[in-house]
Scaffold this active site. Structure first.
Site, PDB file in Angstrom:
ATOM      1  N   ARG A  15       0.877  -1.404   0.003  1.00 11.95           N
ATOM      2  CA  ARG A  15      -0.178   0.131  -0.019  1.00 11.95           C
ATOM      3  C   ARG A  15       0.830   1.213  -0.019  1.00 11.95           C
ATOM      4  O   ARG A  15       2.159   1.155  -0.016  1.00 11.95           O
ATOM      5  CB  ARG A  15      -0.867   0.017   1.189  1.00 11.95           C
ATOM      6  N   LYS A  75       1.316   2.079   7.294  1.00 17.24           N
ATOM      7  CA  LYS A  75       1.822   1.452   8.557  1.00 17.24           C
ATOM      8  C   LYS A  75       2.828   2.140   9.382  1.00 17.24           C
ATOM      9  O   LYS A  75       3.212   3.232   9.032  1.00 17.24           O
ATOM     10  CB  LYS A  75       2.451   0.037   8.173  1.00 17.24           C
ATOM     11  N   TYR A  94      -1.012   4.795  10.647  1.00 16.75           N
ATOM     12  CA  TYR A  94      -1.624   3.933  11.689  1.00 16.75           C
ATOM     13  C   TYR A  94      -0.295   3.840  12.564  1.00 16.75           C
ATOM     14  O   TYR A  94       0.764   3.680  12.125  1.00 16.75           O
ATOM     15  CB  TYR A  94      -1.814   2.644  11.043  1.00 16.75           C
ATOM     16  N   HIS A  96      -0.646   1.992  16.335  1.00 18.70           N
ATOM     17  CA  HIS A  96      -0.905   0.851  17.193  1.00 18.70           C
ATOM     18  C   HIS A  96       0.169   0.724  18.192  1.00 18.70           C
ATOM     19  O   HIS A  96       0.812  -0.290  18.243  1.00 18.70           O
ATOM     20  CB  HIS A  96      -0.956  -0.370  16.294  1.00 18.70           C
ATOM     21  N   GLU A 118      -5.910   5.337  13.800  1.00 17.65           N
ATOM     22  CA  GLU A 118      -6.746   4.270  14.306  1.00 17.65           C
ATOM     23  C   GLU A 118      -7.617   4.803  15.714  1.00 17.65           C
ATOM     24  O   GLU A 118      -8.445   4.456  16.273  1.00 17.65           O
ATOM     25  CB  GLU A 118      -6.033   3.034  14.838  1.00 17.65           C
ATOM     26  N   ASP A 270      -2.594  -6.329  15.402  1.00 21.92           N
ATOM     27  CA  ASP A 270      -2.241  -5.159  15.592  1.00 21.92           C
ATOM     28  C   ASP A 270      -2.085  -4.330  16.834  1.00 21.92           C
ATOM     29  O   ASP A 270      -1.147  -3.575  17.036  1.00 21.92           O
ATOM     30  CB  ASP A 270      -2.713  -3.991  14.393  1.00 21.92           C
TER      31      ASP A 270
END
Length: 374
Positions: A15, A75, A94, A96, A118, A270
């Protein structure tokens, strides 16, 4: 503002933070965009596609991190990327952080402005930037689970939907939110025997209306969870506490008692995973076996369908990227409470309470931390 889009470097991650159409929107708003060479190749976009909409191409990620005012990724930044962040630079991706102490420590030390997809919320308390990937991951969980059950993958050799005269596989979905709902839709569509567990009565009522007699909807007590998990052929872990580490609902003892050749797919990996026996895997080496139960715990599941995932994510993130670029992070965060909820780290301070609790670190309210930066 100068927006940088580096190439993703996590294992089998294809991605990219922005597609050409998104870049075009930023350029039309008067901003400059630099994209790392071949960054979009994994989803079918050439450097020329980005140049055609006004982006510039840089050969190395280091140049992008050194120049850009805002880094847009998919990511969480890997260690080599975290080392390139600088004070006051915006990181929008993101994160996490709850299960990832090294990343948390590095981001705090960087003094960058780190906004996590998120934990951004909408006016209804929903998670608009997590939702598209939750939809993808939920649907992929059934595809992955079906393959994991195949004998060649050390599974029991069951077909999810069975065939006439042979019973279908029993699929248990733990959590009836966005991930669980989409997983259940796919499992029902394939003809599996589906049970959904959740503790929210309103969610259960909604699921009951949605699925009718095609799936069983059960309130998740410890007794119900144990009974359903031990009877299952495939268990999907779809539990989410926004920003926090996932609760370990399925224990090692449960795993020991599950049927040989049964499988689990931990979509919550995740955030640390909701099975005690879970640890993160990659698309290159996605499964492992514990007590004859096959575990699929890939931490970036939507990366396997990178083109669909990138477009879905960009549809959700683009308005926020434009807002941050047009207004600057101070005004954008002050003017949008939901975006402020996405702020996890700023100026060397941790501003997400659930992450602070997970790591026993000091927490500063985002409003306070932001006020100190204005």
């Amino acid at each position: 503002m100068l927006i940088g889009v580096p190439k993703e470097i996590k294992n089998h991650e294809y991605r990219i933070g922005m597609v050409p159409a998104s870049v075009r929107e930023l350029v039309q708003n008067g901003h400059d965009v630099i994209v790392e060479k071949d960054g979009g190749m994994g989803i079918g976009f050439s450097d020329q596609d980005y140049i055609a909409v006004g982006a510039s191409i840089e050969a190395e990620a280091a140049t992008i991190f050194a120049k850009a005012d805002m880094i847009v990724k998919v990511k969480e930044p890997q260690a080599v990327e975290r080392a390139m962040l600088r004070e006051g630079q915006i990181l929008f991706t993101y994160l996490h952080l709850a299960p990832d102490l090294p990343q948390t420590v590095d981001l705090v030390a960087s003094k960058a402005v780190c906004i996590a997809y998120e934990t951004v919320t909408d006016t209804h308390g929903g998670l608009p930037l997590l939702a598209p990937m939750s939809e993808v991951a939920g649907r992929m969980a059934i595809q992955a689970g079906a393959q994991t059950l195949e004998k060649s993958n050390q599974g029991s050799g069951m077909l999810l939907g069975g065939v006439p005269g042979v019973a279908p596989a029993k699929v248990v979905v733990i959590g009836g939110g966005m991930v669980g709902n989409n997983a259940a839709q796919m499992a029902v569509g394939l003809g599996a025997d589906v049970t959904i567990l959740d503790r929210n009565i309103d969610v259960l009522r909604s699921l009951n209306i949605q699925f009718g007699n095609t799936a069983k909807v059960i309130y998740s007590t410890a007794d119900a969870l144990e009974s359903e998990v031990l009877a299952a052929d495939l268990v999907i872990g779809a539990v989410l506490i926004p920003g926090a580490a996932a609760p370990k609902l399925v224990t090692k003892e449960h795993i020991k008692k599950m049927k040989a050749g049964s499988a689990i797919v931990d979509v919550a990996i995740d955030q640390g995973g909701c099975f005690e026996t879970s640890h993160a895997t990659t698309h290159q080496d996605p499964t492992y076996v514990v007590d004859e139960v096959v575990h699929y715990c890939v931490a970036n599941m939507p990366g396997a369908v990178a083109r669909t995932s990138t477009f879905a994510l960009n549809n959700a993130t683009l308005p926020y990227i434009i807002k941050l670029a047009n207004q600057g992070y101070q005004a954008a965060l002050q003017n949008d409470k939901g975006l402020l909820n996405g702020l996890n780290v700023i100026a060397g301070q941790l501003t997400c309470e659930s992450v602070a609790i997970a790591h026993d670190m000091q927490f500063v309210a985002p409003e306070t931390a932001l006020a100190n930066c204005v």
